[in-house]
Design a protein around this motif. Structure first.
Motif, PDB file in Angstrom:
ATOM      1  N   UNK A  87       5.517 -18.966 -12.310  1.00 21.24           N
ATOM      2  CA  UNK A  87       5.020 -19.089 -10.939  1.00 21.24           C
ATOM      3  C   UNK A  87       3.586 -18.600 -10.773  1.00 21.24           C
ATOM      4  N   UNK A  88       2.925 -18.258 -11.854  1.00 16.51           N
ATOM      5  CA  UNK A  88       1.545 -17.757 -11.792  1.00 16.51           C
ATOM      6  C   UNK A  88       0.635 -18.872 -11.280  1.00 16.51           C
ATOM      7  N   UNK A  89      -0.110 -18.586 -10.199  1.00 17.42           N
ATOM      8  CA  UNK A  89      -0.999 -19.596  -9.614  1.00 17.42           C
ATOM      9  C   UNK A  89      -2.457 -19.119  -9.549  1.00 17.42           C
ATOM     10  N   UNK A  90      -2.756 -17.942 -10.077  1.00 16.92           N
ATOM     11  CA  UNK A  90      -4.089 -17.345 -10.106  1.00 16.92           C
ATOM     12  C   UNK A  90      -4.687 -17.147  -8.719  1.00 16.92           C
ATOM     13  N   UNK A  91      -3.844 -17.008  -7.734  1.00 14.64           N
ATOM     14  CA  UNK A  91      -4.318 -16.755  -6.379  1.00 14.64           C
ATOM     15  C   UNK A  91      -4.800 -15.313  -6.262  1.00 14.64           C
ATOM     16  N   UNK A  92      -5.927 -15.130  -5.596  1.00 16.70           N
ATOM     17  CA  UNK A  92      -6.445 -13.792  -5.326  1.00 16.70           C
ATOM     18  C   UNK A  92      -6.372 -13.479  -3.840  1.00 16.70           C
ATOM     19  N   UNK A  93      -5.484 -14.155  -3.137  1.00 14.82           N
ATOM     20  CA  UNK A  93      -5.326 -13.958  -1.703  1.00 14.82           C
ATOM     21  C   UNK A  93      -4.513 -12.684  -1.458  1.00 14.82           C
ATOM     22  N   UNK A  94      -5.158 -11.715  -0.818  1.00 16.66           N
ATOM     23  CA  UNK A  94      -4.491 -10.454  -0.493  1.00 16.66           C
ATOM     24  C   UNK A  94      -4.848 -10.103   0.948  1.00 16.66           C
ATOM     25  N   UNK A  95      -3.985 -10.468   1.875  1.00 18.41           N
ATOM     26  CA  UNK A  95      -4.257 -10.234   3.287  1.00 18.41           C
ATOM     27  C   UNK A  95      -3.296  -9.205   3.859  1.00 18.41           C
ATOM     28  N   UNK A  96      -3.688  -8.644   5.000  1.00 17.43           N
ATOM     29  CA  UNK A  96      -2.829  -7.667   5.669  1.00 17.43           C
ATOM     30  C   UNK A  96      -1.521  -8.308   6.125  1.00 17.43           C
ATOM     31  N   UNK A  97      -1.582  -9.588   6.481  1.00 10.93           N
ATOM     32  CA  UNK A  97      -0.364 -10.274   6.926  1.00 10.93           C
ATOM     33  C   UNK A  97       0.618 -10.434   5.773  1.00 10.93           C
ATOM     34  N   UNK A  98       0.104 -10.723   4.585  1.00 12.37           N
ATOM     35  CA  UNK A  98       0.979 -10.941   3.439  1.00 12.37           C
ATOM     36  C   UNK A  98       1.583  -9.631   2.931  1.00 12.37           C
ATOM     37  N   UNK A  99       0.790  -8.584   2.924  1.00 10.02           N
ATOM     38  CA  UNK A  99       1.241  -7.283   2.420  1.00 10.02           C
ATOM     39  C   UNK A  99       1.279  -6.280   3.568  1.00 10.02           C
ATOM     40  N   UNK A 100       2.005  -6.643   4.586  1.00  8.16           N
ATOM     41  CA  UNK A 100       2.087  -5.842   5.792  1.00  8.16           C
ATOM     42  C   UNK A 100       2.934  -4.591   5.549  1.00  8.16           C
ATOM     43  N   UNK A 101       2.284  -3.447   5.598  1.00 10.09           N
ATOM     44  CA  UNK A 101       2.992  -2.178   5.502  1.00 10.09           C
ATOM     45  C   UNK A 101       2.182  -1.135   6.252  1.00 10.09           C
ATOM     46  N   UNK A 102       2.788  -0.008   6.475  1.00  7.89           N
ATOM     47  CA  UNK A 102       2.111   1.070   7.189  1.00  7.89           C
ATOM     48  C   UNK A 102       0.879   1.541   6.410  1.00  7.89           C
ATOM     49  N   UNK A 103       0.974   1.514   5.109  1.00 10.55           N
ATOM     50  CA  UNK A 103      -0.109   1.980   4.235  1.00 10.55           C
ATOM     51  C   UNK A 103      -1.254   0.972   4.161  1.00 10.55           C
ATOM     52  N   UNK A 104      -0.969  -0.307   4.314  1.00  8.21           N
ATOM     53  CA  UNK A 104      -1.971  -1.362   4.193  1.00  8.21           C
ATOM     54  C   UNK A 104      -2.520  -1.772   5.552  1.00  8.21           C
ATOM     55  N   UNK A 105      -3.006  -0.803   6.311  1.00  7.62           N
ATOM     56  CA  UNK A 105      -3.666  -1.114   7.574  1.00  7.62           C
ATOM     57  C   UNK A 105      -4.947  -0.288   7.672  1.00  7.62           C
TER      58      UNK A 105
END
Length: 135
Positions: A87-105
């Protein structure tokens, strides 16, 4: 497996750049504050001393932004690490919506220990210098 390793190397490169940017911002903050105090000491004007807070606030905000980006890419690294090699797609997309956590704000990064333990003492030292020089 080679694709997964390459993808992880790409993400790790971004993480390293974010950490490097954060380190450089801290250095620039200290340099600018010291320079402002050197110039303000010559004129002894209270307004010059107050200008020293401007780079502290600006660099604190920028540093928190880079810390947020670093945390998001660390989350992406963890996601890729656990991902199936097909499933590796070499995407470098890292957004707050995708990794929504208390620490990632942004707020969490702004008041993180690493930020507070650097910029708060810098502001306190500035305040102390202002008080000492204007008594």
């Amino acid at each position: 497996m080679e694709d997964k390793r390459k993808h992880l190397e790409l993400v790790q490169g971004v993480i390293n750049r974010m950490a490097s940017n954060s380190f450089m911002l801290k250095g620039w903050a200290v340099t600018l504050v010291a320079g402002i105090f050197a110039l303000a000491g010559k004129d002894m004007d209270k307004l010059y001393f107050l200008v020293a807070y401007v780079p502290i606030i600006i660099f604190w905000g920028l540093d928190a932004y880079y810390l947020l980006q670093e945390r998001l890419y660390r989350s992406l690294y963890d996601k890729v690490r656990q991902m199936d090699k097909n499933k590796i797609d070499f995407s470098l997309k890292a957004t707050e919506q995708e990794f929504n956590s208390k620490r990632n704000c942004y707020g969490s990064c702004l008041f993180s220990r690493t930020e507070l333990w650097f910029y708060l003492p810098l502001a306190i030292v500035c305040t102390g210098i202002i008080i000492i020089t204007h008594i």
